[in-house]
Structure formats: structure tokens, C-alpha cells
Design a protein around this motif. Structure first.
Motif, PDB file in Angstrom:
ATOM      1  N   UNK A 400       6.261   6.176 -13.124  1.00 53.45           N
ATOM      2  CA  UNK A 400       4.666   6.451 -12.977  1.00 53.45           C
ATOM      3  C   UNK A 400       4.670   8.008 -13.213  1.00 53.45           C
ATOM      4  N   UNK A 401       3.667   8.487 -13.741  1.00 53.93           N
ATOM      5  CA  UNK A 401       3.269   9.805 -13.830  1.00 53.93           C
ATOM      6  C   UNK A 401       2.277  10.315 -13.016  1.00 53.93           C
ATOM      7  N   UNK A 402       1.445   9.291 -12.451  1.00 54.04           N
ATOM      8  CA  UNK A 402       0.649   9.660 -11.371  1.00 54.04           C
ATOM      9  C   UNK A 402       0.486   8.165 -10.238  1.00 54.04           C
ATOM     10  N   UNK A 403      -0.442   8.183  -9.590  1.00 52.40           N
ATOM     11  CA  UNK A 403      -0.464   7.328  -8.462  1.00 52.40           C
ATOM     12  C   UNK A 403      -1.614   6.443  -8.652  1.00 52.40           C
ATOM     13  N   UNK A 404      -2.651   6.680  -9.608  1.00 53.82           N
ATOM     14  CA  UNK A 404      -3.825   5.905  -9.675  1.00 53.82           C
ATOM     15  C   UNK A 404      -3.961   4.961 -10.839  1.00 53.82           C
ATOM     16  N   UNK A 405      -3.176   5.453 -11.995  1.00 55.35           N
ATOM     17  CA  UNK A 405      -2.904   4.463 -13.029  1.00 55.35           C
ATOM     18  C   UNK A 405      -3.663   5.102 -14.249  1.00 55.35           C
ATOM     19  N   UNK A 406      -4.305   6.330 -14.181  1.00 51.74           N
ATOM     20  CA  UNK A 406      -4.957   6.930 -15.354  1.00 51.74           C
ATOM     21  C   UNK A 406      -3.988   7.296 -16.444  1.00 51.74           C
ATOM     22  N   UNK A 407      -2.756   7.586 -16.023  1.00 54.06           N
ATOM     23  CA  UNK A 407      -1.837   7.984 -17.099  1.00 54.06           C
ATOM     24  C   UNK A 407      -1.333   6.885 -17.975  1.00 54.06           C
ATOM     25  N   UNK A 408      -1.373   7.209 -19.305  1.00 47.81           N
ATOM     26  CA  UNK A 408      -0.710   6.038 -20.137  1.00 47.81           C
ATOM     27  C   UNK A 408       0.635   6.133 -20.520  1.00 47.81           C
ATOM     28  N   UNK A 409       1.238   7.026 -19.557  1.00 50.50           N
ATOM     29  CA  UNK A 409       2.830   7.108 -19.712  1.00 50.50           C
ATOM     30  C   UNK A 409       3.388   6.265 -18.618  1.00 50.50           C
ATOM     31  N   UNK A 410       2.520   5.661 -17.866  1.00 52.77           N
ATOM     32  CA  UNK A 410       3.028   4.628 -16.565  1.00 52.77           C
ATOM     33  C   UNK A 410       3.595   3.500 -17.333  1.00 52.77           C
ATOM     34  N   UNK A 411       4.938   2.938 -16.676  1.00 56.66           N
ATOM     35  CA  UNK A 411       5.420   1.683 -17.077  1.00 56.66           C
ATOM     36  C   UNK A 411       5.625   0.926 -15.927  1.00 56.66           C
ATOM     37  N   UNK A 412       5.157  -0.281 -15.867  1.00 51.82           N
ATOM     38  CA  UNK A 412       5.706  -1.422 -14.802  1.00 51.82           C
ATOM     39  C   UNK A 412       5.497  -2.761 -15.305  1.00 51.82           C
ATOM     40  N   UNK A 413       6.110  -3.514 -14.444  1.00 54.51           N
ATOM     41  CA  UNK A 413       6.441  -5.052 -14.887  1.00 54.51           C
ATOM     42  C   UNK A 413       5.637  -5.887 -14.171  1.00 54.51           C
ATOM     43  N   UNK A 414       4.871  -6.808 -14.703  1.00 58.93           N
ATOM     44  CA  UNK A 414       4.034  -7.931 -14.102  1.00 58.93           C
ATOM     45  C   UNK A 414       4.916  -8.487 -12.709  1.00 58.93           C
ATOM     46  N   UNK A 415       6.174  -8.666 -12.864  1.00 63.08           N
ATOM     47  CA  UNK A 415       6.781  -9.474 -11.915  1.00 63.08           C
ATOM     48  C   UNK A 415       7.089  -8.512 -10.817  1.00 63.08           C
ATOM     49  N   UNK A 416       7.010  -7.265 -10.935  1.00 63.84           N
ATOM     50  CA  UNK A 416       6.962  -6.445  -9.937  1.00 63.84           C
ATOM     51  C   UNK A 416       5.684  -6.483  -9.081  1.00 63.84           C
ATOM     52  N   UNK A 417       4.826  -6.488  -9.873  1.00 70.68           N
ATOM     53  CA  UNK A 417       3.339  -6.722  -9.311  1.00 70.68           C
ATOM     54  C   UNK A 417       3.120  -7.765  -8.352  1.00 70.68           C
ATOM     55  N   UNK A 418       3.581  -8.708  -8.673  1.00 69.05           N
ATOM     56  CA  UNK A 418       3.678  -9.978  -7.858  1.00 69.05           C
ATOM     57  C   UNK A 418       4.512  -9.987  -6.763  1.00 69.05           C
ATOM     58  N   UNK A 419       5.704  -9.322  -6.797  1.00 69.49           N
ATOM     59  CA  UNK A 419       6.467  -9.247  -5.552  1.00 69.49           C
ATOM     60  C   UNK A 419       5.760  -8.186  -4.385  1.00 69.49           C
ATOM     61  N   UNK A 420       5.145  -7.150  -5.021  1.00 74.90           N
ATOM     62  CA  UNK A 420       4.409  -6.454  -4.097  1.00 74.90           C
ATOM     63  C   UNK A 420       3.220  -7.152  -3.340  1.00 74.90           C
ATOM     64  N   UNK A 421       2.469  -7.931  -4.054  1.00 79.28           N
ATOM     65  CA  UNK A 421       1.333  -8.806  -3.452  1.00 79.28           C
ATOM     66  C   UNK A 421       2.025  -9.731  -2.519  1.00 79.28           C
ATOM     67  N   UNK A 422       3.297 -10.441  -2.633  1.00 80.07           N
ATOM     68  CA  UNK A 422       3.781 -11.358  -1.719  1.00 80.07           C
ATOM     69  C   UNK A 422       4.271 -10.537  -0.411  1.00 80.07           C
ATOM     70  N   UNK A 423       4.801  -9.232  -0.557  1.00 79.96           N
ATOM     71  CA  UNK A 423       4.881  -8.824   0.507  1.00 79.96           C
ATOM     72  C   UNK A 423       3.928  -8.349   1.314  1.00 79.96           C
ATOM     73  N   UNK A 424       2.896  -7.961   0.709  1.00 78.87           N
ATOM     74  CA  UNK A 424       1.596  -7.423   1.250  1.00 78.87           C
ATOM     75  C   UNK A 424       1.246  -8.671   2.086  1.00 78.87           C
ATOM     76  N   UNK A 425       0.970 -10.017   1.625  1.00 71.58           N
ATOM     77  CA  UNK A 425       0.426 -11.014   2.226  1.00 71.58           C
ATOM     78  C   UNK A 425       1.275 -11.399   3.393  1.00 71.58           C
ATOM     79  N   UNK A 426       2.828 -11.089   3.598  1.00 69.06           N
ATOM     80  CA  UNK A 426       3.626 -11.820   4.558  1.00 69.06           C
ATOM     81  C   UNK A 426       3.042 -11.575   5.958  1.00 69.06           C
ATOM     82  N   UNK A 427       2.476 -10.107   5.998  1.00 65.45           N
ATOM     83  CA  UNK A 427       1.915  -9.450   7.233  1.00 65.45           C
ATOM     84  C   UNK A 427       2.896  -8.839   7.953  1.00 65.45           C
ATOM     85  N   UNK A 428       3.900  -8.296   7.427  1.00 65.01           N
ATOM     86  CA  UNK A 428       4.930  -7.429   7.854  1.00 65.01           C
ATOM     87  C   UNK A 428       4.679  -5.890   7.714  1.00 65.01           C
ATOM     88  N   UNK A 429       3.870  -5.496   6.776  1.00 63.19           N
ATOM     89  CA  UNK A 429       3.494  -4.245   6.208  1.00 63.19           C
ATOM     90  C   UNK A 429       2.053  -3.974   6.598  1.00 63.19           C
TER      91      UNK A 429
END
Length: 519
Positions: A400-429
Motif C-alpha cells: 500500500x502506497x496510501x491508505x485511501x486507494x488512489x494510488x495505482x501502485x497498491x496491490x491487495x488480494x481479494x481473499x484478504x478483503x473477505x478475511x477482513x470482512x469476516x473479522x469485522x462482522x464477528x463483533x470482536x473489533x
């Protein structure tokens, strides 16, 4: 005198004129009646109600949807059960079968798609979900997870005015609140909870009580100081209103959202307005020159709370609900006035609802600063990745070259995004969970208000997701409740397709999940 055979005489001519006038009036009235009935002109015969007045926008009002909370007397028995029982869980075979015609769409030829069960976290569908891709604005999900590690659930931000080193000097201390209302604060608002006019009233009252009518105003920008725009952003982003300048002080009325261009220097805008407000209250103000602050040690404004080293992430830390009017004091550092922001968790939710790039960067930068990280865009991005990894999520290869996602140099995986969503919905964070409440709702709010219509309406009102759009890179990540009442989380990242085609394909992907019941 005798009349000419061609002259009908005055009575006949008057009658002719009168009849002509009546016929003209009747013709006009009949014509208007026809227009009235056809709703082409207003009137008592109009069949369609007049359109509602054009919407107005008031800076500082609540921007998140307000939903009445159920009470024990109107809800099912407590404790509340899951959305759906284990028997209602979809199967990987069922999801794959339902999505087969969707993934064959031309727009998804170059895509990464992942679906998980929102309750168990089990992967139900994965098509190239481990590939590194440009996440665009879905980057904000990672940033929300990271910010939630640095701030306690009830943490707020404060803006303070204190006495300076000189006897006539006062200091406006930037404390991270970029959503200050230019007038009175609204205790029910997220953008505009703190009011600059309230701060001016406090400071002017203390100065007048001390018999001081002339001051020099300086700004302390040492808290989380950093550049206003990222070197990896397109030069047109700020001037076109795609993002505002990143600063630790700003006005809610000057947010760069919806294409509205914000100021190049938000701190100067706040300082200048504060100066004018003091002068209207009888205080003569001289502006001290600004310089680049030297930042050696991470510090945070005193009233803001952060998780202690021994506290669990969900443990709230005490923060003042309102800022008391300070008593007259003297001496360097003594407080003359203080205003307090909405909780950081609510600001994060607002940033996700509006896809506010600057607000996301502002919150992530100060979270990094408070945690001992750097305050450049690249430093903040690296800190976000480290905090996601600390949650137990594999971040191999993620950049990540920024925190908002405007940088085209950012690289992330789709499976990572879904892991974050599962964590967010478990109510512990707690902070991340509240941030996910701000995800746009399909067909209703934010960046999804005009999506999931027509053939894709199965997901309208049931899908919450973060959009991501850059030229040649489109993404969508969030959750949807399927026909069996089961919560599913998903992420889709598309390259090489036009924005219109990519969005339509991703909407079809989510709508298929909503109508699936894939067992």
C-alpha cells in the motif's frame, strides 16, 4: 344623419367586439384546462402531485442513516440468534453452480472473485482470489481495520487553543479533526460535531475576563504532520475534487466529496476563519508566520483515548462527551478553549459511506503516528499492512502506497478483503464493526445509491459494499444476506474492462448471491 349601408352602427359593433373578447377568453381557459389535466401546467385539475423541492445540503448534519434500534419488547427473545442457523449455510457446490453463468461474462474475463460464509468464514467460491491486484478504494477496508487497532472504541479528537510562550500569544493546536463546523457544533452530527464558533466564544470569553484585547495567533501543526497529497496520485485528483488535501485540521463545509473541490491549505482556512471570528468578538488578532514543524516524538491530544498496552481491542477508554468551558488561566500551555469531535469510529463509517479519500488518509495517518509509525503516505500504507498482519491475516505480497486507494501502485488480494470482512462482522473489533456499518447500501446510500436496480434488484437493500474505481481497475467488496437469511461476504476485483461493464458484472455477481440460497 343617415347611416351608410356598410355601417352597422355603434350598438352592433360593440356587441361584435364583446363576443370576440368572450370567445378569446374561453379559448384561453379551455387551452389552459387541457394543459392542466395533462400536468403540463399547474392548477386544480393537475392529476400528478407537484415534484418535491430540490434537496438542500446543510454542512454538519448527520450523513449516516438513522435507524431506530429494537427494544426487548419488540424483538425476539434474547440472546439474539444468528441470522440463519447452520442448516441454512450454502455449500461451495451450490454457490459455484449459481455463479457459473456470471463468471462467464466478458467483463469478468480478467477478475478475482471470492465468496465466504459470513458466519463461519468458510470459503464458498474462489476464482483467482490469491492474485495481487489494484484494490482502488476497497483499500479503505484495510485502513479501517488498522485504525481500529490504534483507537479505542469511544476515542474522539480535540481541537485546543492554549496560551503560547509570549504574553500575547495564543496557539491553535491541530488535533486531527477535519470535520469542524464553521459555526455552532451539532452534538448529533458526525461531520460538524465540533463547532469553530463555539471555540471562538470560549477563547474570547477567557481573554476578555483577563482584560486582553490583542493577541498573536500561531498554529501548532506538529501532531501527525505530513504532506498534503501523495506522490503516487494523479496531479488532477485534488484540483478536481476527487480528494482533499490531507491535514490535521479542516472544516466540514470544505470537504472534497462529490466532486466539490476543497482548499489547498485546510489548516490556513481554519486559522483565518478563527481569526475573523475572534475579531468579530472584539479581539484584535495578528497572525504569526507558519513554519514546517519538527516532529520528533509521537504525541496525541490529551483528551483523545487510545487502547492501553494491556487493554483488549474492544475495551472502551473514557473520553469527555462534551468539552467544558475552561476557567480563566495564565501561563504557557494553559487551555483557553477546547472542542471535541465525533468518535473516530463514526468518522470511519462516514469515510466509507462517502468514499472520502482525504478523511480516510487523515484518520490512518494519525493512527500510524500514535502507534510510532511514519506520516508520509507510503509510511502510513506500510503501517496499515502491518496492522492487518497483526490481526492474523496473511499479507504476503501486499503493498500500500496510501491508505485511501488512489494510488495505482497498491496491490491487495481479494481473499484478504473477505478475511477482513469476516473479522469485522464477528463483533470482536468494535471500531472496525462500526466502520462496516457505514458501508454503502445497495440502491439506497453512498456510492451504491444508483446500483442494484432492474435485473439486479435482488441485492437492493440487502448488500453493503465498498466500491473501488480507477481507470481500468474496478472492485466491490462487502456483504449480502441471501434468500435463506445467511450472511455472505464477497470481494470482486476486475481489470481490463470498462467501468460501466465492470460495475454491471459485479452487481450481477452480488445479486446472484442474494437470490441464491445455494445449498
Amino acid at each position: 344623419m343617415t347611416s351608410s349601408p356598410n355601417d352597422p352602427g355603434p350598438p352592433v359593433r360593440g356587441l361584435t367586439y364583446t363576443m370576440a373578447t368572450i370567445l378569446s377568453v374561453v379559448t384561453i381557459l379551455l387551452g389552459y384546462a387541457v394543459l392542466d389535466v395533462a400536468d403540463a401546467a399547474p392548477g386544480v385539475l393537475t392529476l400528478t402531485a407537484p415534484p418535491p423541492p430540490a434537496p438542500t445540503e446543510t454542512p454538519g448534519t448527520r450523513t449516516l442513516p438513522v435507524v431506530a434500534q429494537p427494544t426487548p419488547s419488540t424483538s425476539v427473545g434474547e440472546p439474539l440468534p444468528p441470522l440463519a442457523g447452520d442448516a441454512e449455510a450454502p455449500t461451495a457446490e451450490g454457490v459455484t453452480r449459481a455463479l457459473r453463468p456470471v463468471v462467464a461474462l466478458p467483463a469478468l474475463t480478467d477478475s478475482a472473485l471470492v465468496v465466504r460464509d459470513g458466519q463461519s468464514g468458510e470459503v464458498l467460491f474462489d476464482a483467482d482470489g490469491s492474485e495481487l491486484r489494484i484494490p482502488a478504494s476497497t483499500t479503505k477496508l484495510l485502513s479501517a481495520a488498522a485504525v481500529g487497532q490504534a483507537f479505542a472504541p469511544d476515542a474522539t479528537l480535540q481541537t485546543v487553543v492554549q496560551r503560547g510562550a509570549g504574553s500575547d500569544e495564543i496557539v491553535l493546536v491541530a488535533g486531527g479533526d477535519s470535520l469542524i463546523d464553521p459555526g455552532k457544533g451539532d452534538p448529533e452530527a458526525v461531520a460538524g460535531r465540533a463547532g469553530l464558533a463555539d471555540l471562538s466564544d470560549q477563547v474570547a470569553a477567557v481573554l476578555e475576563k483577563a482584560g486582553q484585547r490583542s493577541v498573536t495567533l500561531r498554529v501548532d501543526e506538529s501532531y501527525a504532520y505530513g504532506p498534503g497529497v501523495a506522490p503516487t496520485w494523479d496531479a488532477s485528483f485534488r484540483p478536481s475534487g476527487i480528494t482533499g488535501a490531507v491535514a490535521m485540521l479542516g472544516l466540514s463545509s470544505q470537504r472534497a466529496t462529490g466532486g466539490r473541490v476543497g482548499p489547498a491549505d485546510p489548516v490556513a482556512a481554519v486559522r483565518d476563519l478563527f481569526s475573523r471570528q475572534l475579531e468579530r468578538r472584539g479581539i484584535d488578532v495578528r497572525l504569526a508566520p507558519r513554519g514546517t514543524p519538527s516532529v520528533a516524538t509521537p504525541t496525541a491530544p490529551a483528551s483523545s483515548s487510545t487502547p492501553s498496552a494491556t487493554a483488549s481491542p474492544g475495551t472502551p477508554a473514557p473520553t469527555p462527551a462534551t468539552a467544558p468551558t475552561p476557567a480563566p488561566t495564565a501561563g504557557p500551555g494553559s487551555v483557553l478553549g477546547r472542542i471535541v469531535s465525533a468518535p473516530v469510529r463514526d468518522q470511519l463509517a462516514l469515510a466509507l459511506t462517502d468514499s472520502d479519500n482525504a478523511l480516510t488518509e487523515i484518520l490512518a495517518r494519525q493512527a500510524s503516528f500514535r502507534s510510532g509509525g511514519g506520516t508520509t503516505f507510503a509510511d502510513t500504507g506500510a503501517w496499515v499492512v502491518s496492522q492487518v498482519a497483526a490481526l492474523g491475516i496473511d499479507t504476503t505480497g501486499v503493498v500500500l502506497r496510501d491508505a485511501s486507494g488512489l494510488s495505482r501502485e497498491n496491490r491487495v488480494r481479494a481473499d484478504l478483503l473477505t478475511r477482513i470482512l469476516v473479522l469485522g462482522y464477528d463483533g470482536k473489533h468494535a471500531v472496525l464493526r462500526r466502520a462496516l456499518d457505514g458501508l454503502p447500501i445497495g440502491g439506497l446510500t453512498g456510492t451504491l445509491d444508483d446500483r442494484f436496480t432492474g435485473a439486479d434488484s435482488d441485492a437492493a437493500g440487502r448488500a453493503r459494499a465498498k466500491t473501488g474505481t480507477l481507470t481500468g481497475a474496478n472492485a466491490l467488496a462487502g456483504s449480502v444476506v441471501d434468500d435463506d437469511g445467511r450472511l455472505l461476504v464477497f470481494a470482486g476485483m476486475v481489470a481490463g474492462a470498462g467501468t460501466t461493464e465492470a460495475r454491471a458484472a459485479l452487481d450481477r455477481f452480488v445479486a446472484t448471491l442474494a437470490a441464491c440460497g445455494c445449498r
